[in-house]
Design an enzyme around this catalytic site. Structure first.
Site, mmCIF file in Angstrom:
data_model
loop_
_atom_site.group_PDB
_atom_site.id
_atom_site.type_symbol
_atom_site.label_atom_id
_atom_site.label_comp_id
_atom_site.label_asym_id
_atom_site.label_seq_id
_atom_site.Cartn_x
_atom_site.Cartn_y
_atom_site.Cartn_z
ATOM 1 N N HIS A 262 4.527 14.537 -11.834
ATOM 2 C CA HIS A 262 3.835 13.311 -11.433
ATOM 3 C C HIS A 262 2.788 12.948 -12.472
ATOM 4 O O HIS A 262 2.331 13.789 -13.247
ATOM 5 C CB HIS A 262 3.179 13.481 -10.051
ATOM 6 C CG HIS A 262 1.969 14.377 -10.068
ATOM 7 N ND1 HIS A 262 0.688 13.901 -10.279
ATOM 8 C CD2 HIS A 262 1.839 15.722 -9.916
ATOM 9 C CE1 HIS A 262 -0.165 14.918 -10.244
ATOM 10 N NE2 HIS A 262 0.499 16.034 -10.030
ATOM 11 N N CYS A 263 2.442 11.642 -12.506
ATOM 12 C CA CYS A 263 1.338 11.178 -13.351
ATOM 13 C C CYS A 263 0.241 10.683 -12.407
ATOM 14 O O CYS A 263 0.178 11.117 -11.255
ATOM 15 C CB CYS A 263 1.815 10.088 -14.306
ATOM 16 S SG CYS A 263 2.498 8.632 -13.483
ATOM 17 N N ALA A 264 -0.591 9.787 -12.852
ATOM 18 C CA ALA A 264 -1.722 9.354 -12.029
ATOM 19 C C ALA A 264 -1.296 8.612 -10.772
ATOM 20 O O ALA A 264 -1.957 8.701 -9.732
ATOM 21 C CB ALA A 264 -2.649 8.465 -12.859
#
Length: 472
Positions: A25-27
């Site tokens: 996942h990213c932000a």
């Protein structure tokens, strides 16, 4: 929120545990590599309250969930799938294996240029600020700001020095980033870039004049004359040299004994790559770069508004494929050769397209009765006006389809308009309303009018198309 339930619902909607090859996942997004994307149930995903949108790009299936929430959902998702301790880079590598050769080439360009974009954008926006000081007719008739207020001249000169640095030493930035991407030592790539812009060489921007006058300095080595010409503001020569350097370094490291590796590998790598650069790679790729620039300028000059309108029409679909990243290299070359090109005509058109996507999403805000879609349309629409189109394009416009078609119309019309008045940018920047500062002074007014046309045409077209296709 019940993060475990959200993760479970997402897992079922994407085809179950066996269909997930990688996850991170990213932000804001859950990034997945799926074995078979045809198994995804888009309708089920849309019904999950936490999911704000989805899209597929570069071999990844990305689910927009939101800041903070995505971290917790990923924890539960990782526990359910048994996939943990993966970074975004791990997922990117896994996704790359699913790309075809053309997509892999575009991704390679993206990997090289995106890390150096902040430096280019900073330099370009500083150039825009310098233009405010130095452009005549911007504030005073036939006079610039520094002509009217000479005490500002040194400030403007200092800003101009700061602005030019990234473009004067562009091969160093590209050399570092490209060699790193090709698997070599990035510091050797930076050294190669430094060699290519060394002050002992004829400045690359003076090459054309030197050819005309027949006054090109050379090295005479064993009867072979090698042109002592720098590569300031070039892209293709340093990309090719970086590739050769990385491959040579790995070759020498493989065959040179470990005891001599640190001594001989860097020496031979730089020496051989440097010799090849100034004898073969540089001259060939410089010619290629000049042909590319001349071809783009010719197309722009010949096709004019019609060509720009077509580009504005197809730009958003190109974004869906991820191939828009290849334009970064083209724009960098146009800006580096600004004395010939006058700037980039691509950036203003991209701005028209991005603003059109935002206007389409904001139109949906007034059309739809779905509370979740209203919330997403308002936030993503404003974001797109500022240059970030992912949420609007994938979360709203493509889902409903008719707003996406309306945005294509608005983008095409406004792109044709700004091309009539030869609007160009002097830098890269946020491709949207804030991009005004990146536009050459003579085109600012028409750029603003173009933005208004893009928003108005798109907004009206979205409302009209909604009456035919209905609120879905």
């Amino acid at each position: 929120m019940d993060y475990k339930q959200i993760a479970n619902d997402v897992l079922k909607a994407v085809g179950g545990k066996d269909n997930v090859a990688a996850a991170a996942h990213c932000a804001t997004r859950l990034r997945l590599v799926l074995r078979d994307e045809s198994l995804v149930d888009e309708k089920k995903l849309e019904e999950i309250d936490a999911v704000k949108g989805t899209f597929a790009t570069e071999g990844q299936y990305q689910i927009i969930i939101g800041t903070g929430t995505v971290n917790e959902v990923h924890k539960e998702f990782a526990a359910m799938t048994g996939i943990s301790d993966m970074t975004k880079e791990d997922v990117k590598k896994a996704g790359t294996k699913k790309l075809n050769p053309v997509q892999q080439f575009v991704k390679m360009l993206s990997d090289i240029f995106i890390p150096i974009l902040p430096a280019i954008v900073a330099g370009g926006l500083l150039m825009g600020i310098y233009n405010i000081f130095s452009s005549p007719d911007l504030f005073f008739e036939k006079k610039s700001l520094i002509q009217v207020y000479p005490n500002l001249a040194d400030l403007a000169s200092m800003i101009n020095t700061f602005a030019n640095a990234a473009f004067v030493f562009l091969p160093i930035l590209i050399g570092f980033s490209a060699v790193k991407r090709f698997g070599g030592n990035p510091y050797l790539g930076a050294v190669m870039g430094m060699i290519m812009v060394h002050p002992d060489l004829l400045n690359g921007w003076g090459y054309g004049g030197a050819v005309t006058e027949g006054d090109i300095p050379v090295w005479n080595i064993l009867g072979l004359e090698i042109a002592k010409v720098g590569y300031q503001g070039t892209v293709l020569p340093v990309l090719a040299a970086s590739y050769v350097l990385a491959k040579l370094e790995n070759f020498f490291r493989k065959w040179i004994p470990a005891a001599l590796d640190n001594l001989l590998t860097p020496l031979l790598t730089v020496l051989v790559t440097g010799a090849l650069t100034f004898t073969i790679i540089g001259p060939v790729m410089r010619t290629g770069g000049m042909l590319l620039t001349d071809s783009l300028v010719w197309l722009y000059s010949t096709l004019g508004p019609i060509g720009a309108g077509l580009f504005g029409l197809v730009y958003a679909p190109i974004v869906i494929t991820g191939m828009h990243h290849s334009f970064i290299a083209v724009e960098t070359q146009l800006l580096a050769d600004i004395a010939k090109t006058g700037g980039s005509f691509l950036f203003p058109i991209v701005s028209m397209s991005n603003v059109a996507q935002g206007a389409a999403a904001l139109a949906v805000l007034f059309i739809t009765k779905n509370a979740k879609m209203k919330s997403l349309a308002s936030a993503s629409g404003l974001s797109a006006l500022l240059g970030i189109t992912e949420p609007a394009m994938f979360g709203v416009n493509l889902k409903l389809r008719y707003p996406f078609y309306a945005a294509l119309i608005g983008s095409a019309v406004s792109s044709a308009y700004i091309t009539i008045y030869l609007v160009k940018s002097v830098s890269l920047g946020p491709a949207g309303i804030p991009g005004i500062i990146a536009i050459s002074s003579g085109g600012i007014l028409h750029f603003i009018i173009g933005l208004m046309i893009s928003m108005a045409v798109t907004f009206i077209a979205t409302i009209l198309l909604s009456k035919r296709f209905g609120d879905k």
